[in-house]
Design an enzyme around this catalytic site. Structure first.
Site, short mmCIF file in Angstrom:
data_model
loop_
_atom_site.label_atom_id
_atom_site.label_comp_id
_atom_site.label_asym_id
_atom_site.label_seq_id
_atom_site.Cartn_x
_atom_site.Cartn_y
_atom_site.Cartn_z
N SER A 133 -1.87 -1.94 -4.55
CA SER A 133 -3.09 -1.96 -4.77
C SER A 133 -3.79 -0.80 -5.38
CB SER A 133 -4.13 -2.22 -3.70
OG SER A 133 -5.58 -2.17 -3.90
N TYR A 146 -6.08 -1.60 5.46
CA TYR A 146 -5.61 -1.85 4.18
C TYR A 146 -5.21 -0.81 3.38
CZ TYR A 146 -5.36 -4.78 -0.11
OH TYR A 146 -4.96 -5.37 -1.39
P1 NAP Z 1 -4.47 -14.41 -0.84
O1 NAP Z 1 -5.05 -15.52 -2.15
O2 NAP Z 1 -5.01 -14.14 0.35
O3 NAP Z 1 -2.58 -14.58 -0.62
C1 NAP Z 1 -2.26 -14.03 0.09
C2 NAP Z 1 -1.04 -14.83 0.62
O4 NAP Z 1 -0.19 -14.33 1.97
C3 NAP Z 1 -1.75 -16.27 1.49
O5 NAP Z 1 -1.20 -17.35 1.30
C4 NAP Z 1 -1.67 -15.63 2.97
O6 NAP Z 1 -1.64 -16.87 3.84
C5 NAP Z 1 -0.31 -14.95 2.88
N1 NAP Z 1 0.18 -14.31 4.01
C6 NAP Z 1 -0.61 -13.92 5.04
N2 NAP Z 1 -0.05 -13.23 6.07
C7 NAP Z 1 1.03 -13.59 5.85
C8 NAP Z 1 2.18 -13.56 6.55
N3 NAP Z 1 2.25 -12.88 7.75
N4 NAP Z 1 3.27 -14.03 6.33
C9 NAP Z 1 3.42 -14.78 5.01
N5 NAP Z 1 2.29 -15.04 4.37
C10 NAP Z 1 1.32 -14.54 4.72
O7 NAP Z 1 -4.34 -12.95 -1.58
P2 NAP Z 1 -4.11 -12.42 -2.91
O8 NAP Z 1 -5.35 -11.93 -3.64
O9 NAP Z 1 -3.33 -13.36 -3.66
O10 NAP Z 1 -3.05 -11.15 -2.90
C11 NAP Z 1 -1.55 -11.20 -2.85
C12 NAP Z 1 -1.15 -9.51 -2.81
O11 NAP Z 1 -1.77 -8.81 -3.51
C13 NAP Z 1 -1.67 -9.09 -1.39
O12 NAP Z 1 -0.82 -8.27 -0.90
C14 NAP Z 1 -3.04 -8.09 -1.56
O13 NAP Z 1 -3.00 -7.05 -0.85
C15 NAP Z 1 -2.53 -7.70 -3.15
N6 NAP Z 1 -3.56 -7.37 -3.85
C16 NAP Z 1 -4.76 -8.36 -4.18
C17 NAP Z 1 -5.88 -7.75 -4.79
C18 NAP Z 1 -6.95 -8.47 -5.13
O14 NAP Z 1 -7.95 -8.08 -5.80
N7 NAP Z 1 -7.09 -10.12 -4.79
C19 NAP Z 1 -5.92 -6.25 -5.19
C20 NAP Z 1 -4.90 -5.62 -4.85
C21 NAP Z 1 -3.82 -6.15 -4.36
P3 NAP Z 1 -2.95 -17.33 4.47
O15 NAP Z 1 -3.80 -18.14 3.40
O16 NAP Z 1 -2.60 -18.55 5.58
O17 NAP Z 1 -3.40 -16.12 5.13
#
Ligand code: NAP
Length: 249
Positions: A133, A146
């Site tokens: 991130s 985080y």
């Molecule tokens: P998201 O839409 O919340 O997707 C994350 C996925 O990971 C969800 O399907 C979640 O399932 C799943 N998950 C959570 N805990 C888990 C576990 N223990 N085992 C397996 N799966 C699990 O988030 P996103 O925005 O796509 O983020 C994806 C990645 O990008 C993350 O690592 C996040 O930190 C990173 N990121 C995102 C952003 C942003 O602005 N969106 C910015 C920087 C980095 P549930 O729905 O059941 O919780």
């Protein structure tokens, strides 16, 4: 040309946001995709492309080992599973801190470890992509667990690249800024805070999951054959400069 033709790629966190966009783009690029998430695959209604399902909690070491050991071949891995776990230094408790570390850091490490064992056993020069991130590179208030976890993934990426480089396995990461996904839904109604946050990105807009997925697919592909140990910012310039900028001219 399809960049990922016949490559087998495991995507964690695949049922939502960035992970789901990666699944879609990998399939469109010709890959065979194993879509892993902790919930029931039957609920993966957004994944409207052909894929295999795997129910997997990445923080469960025994489950990760067993699930990945069952895979005969892997060319690529995307560690998109992650959680936020908001709270400042004053607000965080050890349980919440540990949960964020277990999922974001230990989960990413476990998948890297067991997936690379499959690649090593089959002599596959694979590619692993982790999700950092912008807040893994810079500090920020109110989200200490985080932000620290994402910093650790930055270093995990470099160290795993160092351990696996001689075997031809590449390990890289992307560092997204504000991407509109279910993880950041809480910002939608955050008014002035959201506007200020967007203003900190040089491009003055949030990013989309598809824009991150495109960068991930590049790192997965042979087009990135001489890139390892790198974290590619996909952050609209968030980490490139401090804003507002003063023009002294
Ligand atoms: P998201 O839409 O919340 O997707 C994350 C996925 O990971 C969800 O399907 C979640 O399932 C799943 N998950 C959570 N805990 C888990 C576990 N223990 N085992 C397996 N799966 C699990 O988030 P996103 O925005 O796509 O983020 C994806 C990645 O990008 C993350 O690592 C996040 O930190 C990173 N990121 C995102 C952003 C942003 O602005 N969106 C910015 C920087 C980095 P549930 O729905 O059941 O919780």
């Amino acid at each position: 040309m399809n960049k990922l033709t016949e490559k087998t790629i495991l995507v964690t966190g695949a049922s939502s946001g960035i992970g789901a966009a990666v699944v879609r783009q990998c399939v469109q690029a010709g890959a065979i995709v194993i879509a892993a998430d902790r919930d029931d695959p039957a609920t993966h209604t957004g994944l409207d492309v052909p894929h295999q399902n795997l129910t997997l909690d990445v923080s469960d070491a025994a489950a990760v080992q067993a699930a990945i050991a069952g895979l005969k071949h892997l060319d690529g891995v995307v560690n998109a599973a992650g959680i936020v776990g908001q709270g400042s230094l004053q607000q965080i408790d050890q349980q919440k801190w540990q949960h964020v570390m277990d999922v974001n850091v230990t989960g990413t490490m476990l998948v890297c470890k067991y997936a690379s064992e499959v690649m090593l056993a089959t002599n596959t020069q694979g590619s692993i992509v982790n999700l950092c991130s912008a807040y893994g590179l810079t500090g920020g208030p109110g989200n200490i667990a985080y932000n620290v976890s994402k910093s650790a993934i930055w270093q995990l990426t470099r160290c795993a690249a160092a351990d696996l480089g001689a075997s031809g396995i590449r390990v890289n990461a992307v560092g997204p800024g504000y991407i509109e996904t279910p993880m950041t839904d809480m910002l939608k109604n955050a008014g002035a805070f959201r506007d200020q946050f967007i203003a900190m990105h040089l491009l003055k807009r949030p990013g989309q999951a598809e824009e991150v997925a495109t960068a991930i697919c590049f790192l997965l592909s042979d087009d990135a054959s001489y890139i390892t140990g790198a974290t590619l910012p996909v952050d609209g310039g968030f980490t490139a400069a401090h804003v507002p900028m003063v023009n002294l001219g």
